[in-house]
Design an enzyme around this catalytic site. Structure first.
Site, PDB file in Angstrom:
ATOM      1  N   CYS A   1      -9.365  -3.702   2.170  1.00  0.00           N
ATOM      2  CA  CYS A   1      -8.113  -2.684   2.576  1.00  0.00           C
ATOM      3  C   CYS A   1      -6.706  -2.904   2.725  1.00  0.00           C
ATOM      4  O   CYS A   1      -5.737  -3.482   2.189  1.00  0.00           O
ATOM      5  CB  CYS A   1      -7.983  -3.913   3.981  1.00  0.00           C
TER       6      CYS A   1
ATOM      7  N   CYS B   1      -7.572  -8.826   3.856  1.00  0.00           N
ATOM      8  CA  CYS B   1      -8.466  -8.233   3.199  1.00  0.00           C
ATOM      9  C   CYS B   1      -8.685  -7.466   2.005  1.00  0.00           C
ATOM     10  O   CYS B   1      -7.566  -7.024   2.150  1.00  0.00           O
ATOM     11  CB  CYS B   1      -9.105  -7.481   4.791  1.00  0.00           C
TER      12      CYS B   1
ATOM     13  N   GLU C   1       0.646   5.000  12.298  1.00  0.00           N
ATOM     14  CA  GLU C   1      -0.294   5.988  12.229  1.00  0.00           C
ATOM     15  C   GLU C   1      -1.446   5.711  13.437  1.00  0.00           C
ATOM     16  O   GLU C   1      -1.862   4.760  13.618  1.00  0.00           O
ATOM     17  CB  GLU C   1      -0.815   6.343  10.919  1.00  0.00           C
TER      18      GLU C   1
ATOM     19  N   CYS D   1      -7.590   6.264  17.781  1.00  0.00           N
ATOM     20  CA  CYS D   1      -7.773   4.990  16.757  1.00  0.00           C
ATOM     21  C   CYS D   1      -6.071   4.694  16.672  1.00  0.00           C
ATOM     22  O   CYS D   1      -5.154   5.317  16.337  1.00  0.00           O
ATOM     23  CB  CYS D   1      -8.715   5.383  14.930  1.00  0.00           C
TER      24      CYS D   1
ATOM     25  N   CYS E   1     -14.952   9.210   0.831  1.00  0.00           N
ATOM     26  CA  CYS E   1     -15.109   8.152   0.346  1.00  0.00           C
ATOM     27  C   CYS E   1     -13.778   8.738  -0.886  1.00  0.00           C
ATOM     28  O   CYS E   1     -13.759   8.676  -1.765  1.00  0.00           O
ATOM     29  CB  CYS E   1     -16.527   8.251  -1.110  1.00  0.00           C
TER      30      CYS E   1
ATOM     31  N   CYS F   1      -0.188  -6.261   8.564  1.00  0.00           N
ATOM     32  CA  CYS F   1      -0.792  -7.079   8.651  1.00  0.00           C
ATOM     33  C   CYS F   1      -0.883  -8.616   7.963  1.00  0.00           C
ATOM     34  O   CYS F   1      -0.150  -9.047   6.980  1.00  0.00           O
ATOM     35  CB  CYS F   1      -2.405  -6.722   8.246  1.00  0.00           C
TER      36      CYS F   1
HETATM   37  N1  SAH Z   1      -7.556  -6.167  11.562  1.00  0.00           N
HETATM   38  C1  SAH Z   1      -8.885  -5.066  12.809  1.00  0.00           C
HETATM   39  C2  SAH Z   1      -8.588  -3.877  12.605  1.00  0.00           C
HETATM   40  C3  SAH Z   1      -8.223  -2.450  11.798  1.00  0.00           C
HETATM   41  S1  SAH Z   1      -9.310  -2.360  10.782  1.00  0.00           S
HETATM   42  C4  SAH Z   1     -10.037  -4.989  12.050  1.00  0.00           C
HETATM   43  O1  SAH Z   1     -10.191  -5.548  10.710  1.00  0.00           O
HETATM   44  O2  SAH Z   1     -11.000  -5.928  12.277  1.00  0.00           O
HETATM   45  C5  SAH Z   1     -10.391  -1.313  10.755  1.00  0.00           C
HETATM   46  C6  SAH Z   1     -12.042  -1.636  10.160  1.00  0.00           C
HETATM   47  O3  SAH Z   1     -11.769  -0.312   8.640  1.00  0.00           O
HETATM   48  C7  SAH Z   1     -11.690  -2.720  10.234  1.00  0.00           C
HETATM   49  O4  SAH Z   1     -13.074  -2.506   9.505  1.00  0.00           O
HETATM   50  C8  SAH Z   1     -12.017  -2.771   8.851  1.00  0.00           C
HETATM   51  O5  SAH Z   1     -12.323  -3.842   8.162  1.00  0.00           O
HETATM   52  C9  SAH Z   1     -12.294  -0.958   8.042  1.00  0.00           C
HETATM   53  N2  SAH Z   1     -11.260  -1.184   6.963  1.00  0.00           N
HETATM   54  C10 SAH Z   1     -10.083  -0.960   6.382  1.00  0.00           C
HETATM   55  N3  SAH Z   1     -10.053  -0.371   5.030  1.00  0.00           N
HETATM   56  C11 SAH Z   1     -10.794  -0.349   4.940  1.00  0.00           C
HETATM   57  C12 SAH Z   1     -11.076   1.371   3.882  1.00  0.00           C
HETATM   58  N4  SAH Z   1     -10.720   1.242   2.998  1.00  0.00           N
HETATM   59  N5  SAH Z   1     -12.384   1.777   3.365  1.00  0.00           N
HETATM   60  C13 SAH Z   1     -13.002   1.418   4.725  1.00  0.00           C
HETATM   61  N6  SAH Z   1     -12.761   0.590   6.041  1.00  0.00           N
HETATM   62  C14 SAH Z   1     -12.211  -0.284   5.994  1.00  0.00           C
HETATM   63 FE1  SF4 Z   2      -5.594  -6.278   8.894  1.00  0.00          FE
HETATM   64 FE2  SF4 Z   2      -8.005  -7.228   7.339  1.00  0.00          FE
HETATM   65 FE3  SF4 Z   2      -8.324  -5.579   9.273  1.00  0.00          FE
HETATM   66 FE4  SF4 Z   2      -6.818  -4.624   7.313  1.00  0.00          FE
HETATM   67  S1  SF4 Z   2      -8.842  -5.324   7.388  1.00  0.00           S
HETATM   68  S2  SF4 Z   2      -6.097  -4.349   9.336  1.00  0.00           S
HETATM   69  S3  SF4 Z   2      -6.478  -6.592   6.274  1.00  0.00           S
HETATM   70  S4  SF4 Z   2      -7.749  -8.049   8.974  1.00  0.00           S
END
Ligand code: SAH
Ligand code: SF4
Length: 411
Positions: free
Chosen positions: A151, A148, A124, A137, A382, A144
């Site tokens: 995420c 995390c 996406e 974006c 949210c 990945c």
């Molecule tokens: N992998 C990279 C870039 C992609 S994530 C990284 O982790 O930085 C982009 C941003 O979205 C990151 O700060 C991530 O922590 C955040 N993110 C991921 N899942 C999320 C969620 N469910 N709600 C809010 N932010 C989220």
């Molecule tokens: Fe990967 Fe963590 Fe970024 Fe999600 S927030 S895309 S799991 S590095």
């Protein structure tokens, strides 16, 4: 999202099938100038003495004019265009779906070939228009390797890295769809910035960890910022990392774009749980790497992303610890309302809690993008995007922009 277009017509399907059956052609998008010259010469399409000139011509057509068919390259002879088309492709990827929200946000689902992954992959890309800018974006990987815990992408295995071509294709196709190349019309009714480029900023905040796909991301971003081509300013490109410390210096040195760090916690115990790469590269190393980021100054700050998780990291104590941790680092803090997804155990912090947190860091001198009154916006971010987005004001979309939801949940 209120409008959904399926762009995959029968005709496109047939064309794609034919393409799949044909011998694989070399892709020209995503190659450096040197690689492009080499591809043209070794294929026998262009004599060596002409290589430099042809590269210049192609570069202009591909990245300034945005053509996706050799036939449109008018200053190149018909014969040469035919030869190019026989050996190479500059076609755009398949768009499986394009969704357009009433507030102008667009989300594309792209399909790319398997390239060893077994079957085609889908990713996406999200576009968010605002008053003075349009932010795209972009994803860097399918899935990945990191996990995390908050995420959604983290629950999916890495399928494969995207190629430089596929990373650029997200930008170029978005620009096609928005009429953001010279001599192209913006679709009637599209919501785009009133002036200037429709895609003025890019953030590597979609699916994947860009620093675990360093070479492809580097190539793509250097082409995106090439002054004789796509010409996006490096100050308008932000790469977000979960904290792959060994690659951070190189990011500044070799790519030179703005950096964002997914911080989310201010002590190692909690960050180990939220962003497990912290076990490998703990906070001290991460913050040190940030201090040494090439080009860092008050005018070029690092953005620290901080997802607001109810009763996990959202207390006033956490806010204080955050300010202390970042002391002396030229920083911006981006508070991200947690975007829930099915199966998650986390919840988004209450609006009042976010407000208090934001007030504290604002008072400490950090411009935090979440300001009052933004309750509605937070609600939307949210997980109520569908119902609330229509009422979102342009100026109220920072929360959504901050989280850049591509691949991160259901909204
Ligand atoms: N992998 C990279 C870039 C992609 S994530 C990284 O982790 O930085 C982009 C941003 O979205 C990151 O700060 C991530 O922590 C955040 N993110 C991921 N899942 C999320 C969620 N469910 N709600 C809010 N932010 C989220
Ligand atoms: Fe990967 Fe963590 Fe970024 Fe999600 S927030 S895309 S799991 S590095």
């Amino acid at each position: 999202m209120t409008l959904s277009l399926d762009l995959t017509t029968d005709a496109t399907r047939d064309a794609l099938r034919a393409r799949a059956a044909a011998p694989v052609k070399g892709e020209l998008i995503g190659l450096t100038r040197e690689e492009l010259a080499e591809a043209l010469v070794t294929s026998g399409v262009v004599p060596e003495r002409q290589a430099k000139m042809r590269v210049q011509q192609l570069w202009h057509w591909l990245y300034v004019r945005g053509v996706s068919d050799f036939a449109d390259m008018f200053n190149i002879s018909k014969d040469l265009r035919a030869e190019l088309a026989k050996h190479f492709t500059i076609a755009r990827p398949e768009i499986v779906e394009e969704q357009i929200s009433s507030d102008g946000t667009r989300k594309w689902l792209f399909r790319f070939p398997p390239r060893g992954a077994g079957r085609p992959v889908e990713i996406e890309t999200v576009y968010i228009p605002e008053e003075g800018r349009g932010t795209l974006c972009i994803s860097s990987q399918v899935g990945c390797t990191l996990t995390c815990s908050f995420c959604h992408t983290g629950t999916q295995k890495l399928v494969r890295n995207l190629t430089a071509e596929e990373i650029l294709a997200q930008l170029m196709t978005a620009r096609d769809r928005l009429g953001d190349f010279p001599d192209r019309d913006t679709p009637a009714g599209a919501i785009v910035p009133a002036e200037g480029r429709k895609v003025s900023n890019i953030v590597m905040m979609g699916m994947g960890e860009p620093l675990y796909n360093f070479e492809a991301v580097k190539k793509a971003l250097l082409i995106a910022s090439d002054g004789d081509g796509l010409a996006l300013s490096k100050r308008r490109i932000t790469l977000s990392t979960s904290g792959v410390v060994p690659e951070i210096f190189r990011t500044g040195e070799e790519i030179g774009v703005m950096l964002a760090i997914s911080l989310h916690a201010t002590n190692d115990d909690l960050r180990d749980l939220l962003v497990p790469i912290n076990k490998k590269y703990p906070l001290k190393e991460l913050v040190d790497a940030c201090r040494n980021y090439p080009g860092l100054s008050n005018a070029r700050r690092i953005t620290f992303e901080y997802v607001m998780l109810k009763d996990v990291n959202d207390s006033l104590e956490d806010a204080k610890a955050l300010v202390k941790l970042l002391k002396g680092v030229p920083a911006k803090i981006n508070l991200i309302p947690f975007n829930p997804w099915p199966g998650t155990n986390y919840q988004c912090s209450d609006w009042e809690t976010i407000e208090k947190f934001a007030d504290y860091i604002n008072n400490a001198g950090y411009a935090s993008p979440i300001r009052t009154p933004r309750g509605r916006d937070i609600l939307a971010a949210c997980g109520q995007l569908k119902s609330e987005s229509e009422r979102m004001k342009k100026s109220e979309r920072l929360a959504l922009e901050a989280m850049m939801i591509a691949g991160h949940g259901e909204a």
